[in-house]
Design a protein around this motif. Structure first.
Motif, PDB file in Angstrom:
ATOM      1  N   THR A  48       0.847  -1.164  -0.085  1.00  0.00           N
ATOM      2  CA  THR A  48       0.139   0.178   0.047  1.00  0.00           C
ATOM      3  C   THR A  48       0.796   1.271  -0.115  1.00  0.00           C
ATOM      4  OG1 THR A  48      -1.706  -0.958   0.972  1.00  0.00           O
ATOM      5  CG2 THR A  48      -1.789   1.420   1.243  1.00  0.00           C
ATOM      6  N   ILE A  49       1.989   1.147   0.815  1.00  0.00           N
ATOM      7  CA  ILE A  49       2.713   2.278   1.055  1.00  0.00           C
ATOM      8  C   ILE A  49       4.041   2.692  -0.012  1.00  0.00           C
ATOM      9  CG2 ILE A  49       1.743   2.759   3.389  1.00  0.00           C
ATOM     10  CD1 ILE A  49       4.432   1.800   4.164  1.00  0.00           C
ATOM     11  N   GLY A 287      -4.012   7.844  10.977  1.00  0.00           N
ATOM     12  CA  GLY A 287      -3.323   7.280   9.965  1.00  0.00           C
ATOM     13  C   GLY A 287      -3.645   7.959   8.741  1.00  0.00           C
ATOM     14  N   VAL A 288      -2.633   7.976   7.834  1.00  0.00           N
ATOM     15  CA  VAL A 288      -2.635   8.620   6.642  1.00  0.00           C
ATOM     16  C   VAL A 288      -3.760   7.898   5.501  1.00  0.00           C
ATOM     17  CG1 VAL A 288      -1.247   9.110   4.385  1.00  0.00           C
ATOM     18  CG2 VAL A 288      -0.489   9.764   6.566  1.00  0.00           C
ATOM     19  N   TRP A 289      -3.706   6.639   5.918  1.00  0.00           N
ATOM     20  CA  TRP A 289      -4.716   5.494   5.292  1.00  0.00           C
ATOM     21  C   TRP A 289      -5.522   4.920   6.195  1.00  0.00           C
ATOM     22  CZ3 TRP A 289       0.320   5.617   3.584  1.00  0.00           C
ATOM     23  CH2 TRP A 289       0.947   5.609   2.405  1.00  0.00           C
ATOM     24  N   THR A 290      -6.960   4.809   5.880  1.00  0.00           N
ATOM     25  CA  THR A 290      -7.829   4.194   6.741  1.00  0.00           C
ATOM     26  C   THR A 290      -7.334   2.811   6.758  1.00  0.00           C
ATOM     27  OG1 THR A 290      -9.356   3.317   5.155  1.00  0.00           O
ATOM     28  CG2 THR A 290      -9.731   5.631   5.974  1.00  0.00           C
ATOM     29  N   ASP A 291      -7.892   1.935   7.819  1.00  0.00           N
ATOM     30  CA  ASP A 291      -7.258   0.677   8.168  1.00  0.00           C
ATOM     31  C   ASP A 291      -7.496  -0.408   6.953  1.00  0.00           C
ATOM     32  OD1 ASP A 291     -10.061   0.060   8.743  1.00  0.00           O
ATOM     33  OD2 ASP A 291      -9.685   0.444  10.752  1.00  0.00           O
ATOM     34  N   ASP A 292      -8.698   0.139   6.000  1.00  0.00           N
ATOM     35  CA  ASP A 292      -9.110  -0.868   5.045  1.00  0.00           C
ATOM     36  C   ASP A 292      -8.822  -0.242   3.644  1.00  0.00           C
ATOM     37  OD1 ASP A 292     -11.098   0.706   5.340  1.00  0.00           O
ATOM     38  OD2 ASP A 292     -12.542  -0.659   5.265  1.00  0.00           O
ATOM     39  N   SER A 293      -8.062   0.545   3.592  1.00  0.00           N
ATOM     40  CA  SER A 293      -8.241   1.222   2.366  1.00  0.00           C
ATOM     41  C   SER A 293      -6.534   1.239   1.565  1.00  0.00           C
ATOM     42  CB  SER A 293      -8.259   2.796   2.344  1.00  0.00           C
ATOM     43  OG  SER A 293      -8.166   3.377   1.075  1.00  0.00           O
ATOM     44  N   THR A 294      -6.438   1.152   0.091  1.00  0.00           N
ATOM     45  CA  THR A 294      -5.295   1.253  -0.518  1.00  0.00           C
ATOM     46  C   THR A 294      -5.117   2.655  -0.915  1.00  0.00           C
ATOM     47  OG1 THR A 294      -6.379   0.359  -2.288  1.00  0.00           O
ATOM     48  CG2 THR A 294      -5.438  -1.168  -1.011  1.00  0.00           C
ATOM     49  N   SER A 295      -5.807   3.684  -0.780  1.00  0.00           N
ATOM     50  CA  SER A 295      -5.552   5.013  -1.130  1.00  0.00           C
ATOM     51  C   SER A 295      -5.589   5.797  -0.056  1.00  0.00           C
ATOM     52  CB  SER A 295      -6.723   5.292  -1.990  1.00  0.00           C
ATOM     53  OG  SER A 295      -6.814   4.671  -3.194  1.00  0.00           O
ATOM     54  N   PRO A 296      -4.681   6.914   0.138  1.00  0.00           N
ATOM     55  CA  PRO A 296      -4.502   7.738   1.184  1.00  0.00           C
ATOM     56  C   PRO A 296      -5.671   8.688   1.011  1.00  0.00           C
ATOM     57  CG  PRO A 296      -2.885   8.231  -0.612  1.00  0.00           C
ATOM     58  CD  PRO A 296      -3.430   7.163  -0.832  1.00  0.00           C
ATOM     59  N   LYS A 297      -5.866   9.122   2.392  1.00  0.00           N
ATOM     60  CA  LYS A 297      -7.177   9.970   2.847  1.00  0.00           C
ATOM     61  C   LYS A 297      -7.072  11.283   2.176  1.00  0.00           C
ATOM     62  CE  LYS A 297      -7.345   8.335   7.500  1.00  0.00           C
ATOM     63  NZ  LYS A 297      -7.331   8.566   8.839  1.00  0.00           N
ATOM     64  N   PHE A 298      -5.719  11.673   1.805  1.00  0.00           N
ATOM     65  CA  PHE A 298      -5.634  13.067   1.064  1.00  0.00           C
ATOM     66  C   PHE A 298      -4.318  13.093   0.152  1.00  0.00           C
ATOM     67  CE2 PHE A 298      -4.218  13.205   5.567  1.00  0.00           C
ATOM     68  CZ  PHE A 298      -2.871  13.347   5.200  1.00  0.00           C
TER      69      PHE A 298
END
Length: 305
Positions: A48-49, A287-298
């Motif tokens: 993810t990162i 988190g910069v990502w939610t715990d179940d996302s592969t895309s960052p929040k911003f």
């Protein structure tokens, strides 16, 4: 001391010929069931990162079988690790050293960027400065005795204001690498003041570290910084995705542009954590990502990208 100009900043860090590195602090428990992350979980995290960094930091070695489980993921995804050692209470410290002895020989030292003994141990008064310095020396002796690990730096992580305190000079003197944590959110700053406050805090810490070591040639990182995206406000600090995005652009991109290496707290939300009573829910939303996302929040882009 205040740094009111870029010239004053450069007098401490020198002219930045390179952009500061980026990494993420990483939790070691799964949000789905609070269980310890497996090697496959770490591989998923790294996937993810990986578009943004190949560097992560964890807080302990034996807890949650962290070192044992993360090593296969480091090898598979070619990630680099800042490895934590928890130095408080003798039995825990013994388990941490045992994990180092057992697992570091199974991985090339090039995967390990440094060993950090303690995480805000001085800020929380878990150890005295002399005791922490002694444990840093003990871990260094252990690590450097492992084949290939003689050049791996060993140091500590603590809050910027604690590092500025002259009473803790022994810890800085004992460290090959020093991380300073700084959170404008926990200082109750408005967004208008958050970036200036953050930069000033970090520069104060760096100047004291360099003065104490008698050299500018010391490995220095911001160990933790960031802004929560949800939860309760703290004084004038308001969590939101927009504010986290602004802090990223003004503070994280800004200080990296001046050559300061930065670890962001944190990669992923940790919804397994209990909701705190003082500032409701904020600890689960850093988190910069939610715990179940592969895309960052911003957006994580910076002008220099």
């Amino acid at each position: 001391m205040r740094f009111n100009s870029i010239a004053a900043l450069f007098s401490v860090v020198g002219y930045a010929s390179a952009i500061g590195s980026l990494g993420f602090d990483l939790g070691v428990q799964r949000n789905s069931d609070s269980a310890c992350k497996t090697s496959d979980d770490y591989i998923s995290d790294f996937e993810t990162i990986s578009g943004y960094t190949d560097t992560v930091r964890v807080y302990a070695s034996s807890d949650c079988y962290t070192l044992a489980n993360i090593i296969p993921a480091l090898k598979e995804k070619n990630f680099k690790l800042f490895l934590g050692v928890w130095p408080t209470d003798d039995s825990h410290f013994a388990s941490e050293k045992a994990a180092l002895s057992a697992y570091l020989p199974t991985i090339d030292a090039s995967y390990i960027l440094g060993i950090t003994v303690g995480s805000e141990a001085l800020y929380r008064a878990d150890l005295s400065a002399s005791d922490l310095a002694s444990r840093i020396d003990e871990v260094r002796e252990l690590v450097h005795a492992i084949d290939g690990y003689s050049n791996v730096p060993v140091g500590t992580v603590d809050s910027w204001n604690v590092l500025v305190d002259g009473a803790n000079a022994d810890v800085i003197s004992s460290s090959d690498i020093v991380f300073a944590n700084a959170f404008s959110y926990w200082q109750g700053q408005t967004m208008a003041n958050s970036s200036h406050s953050f930069v000033d805090d970090i520069m104060q810490a760096l100047q004291v570290i360099q003065s104490t070591k008698g050299s500018t040639d010391i490995s220095f990182w911001i160990g933790e910084t960031g802004w929560p995206t949800s939860g309760g406000s703290y004084e004038s600090s308001v969590p939101s995705v927009d504010n986290a995005a602004q802090f990223w652009q003004e503070s994280i991109c800004g200080i990296r542009a001046w050559g300061i290496n930065t670890l962001v707290f944190e990669a992923f939300d940790e919804s397994w954590k209990p909701v705190t009573s003082g500032v409701s829910g904020v600890e689960t939303h850093w988190g910069v990502w939610t715990d179940d996302s592969t895309s960052p929040k911003f957006s994580l882009s910076c002008e220099f990208d």
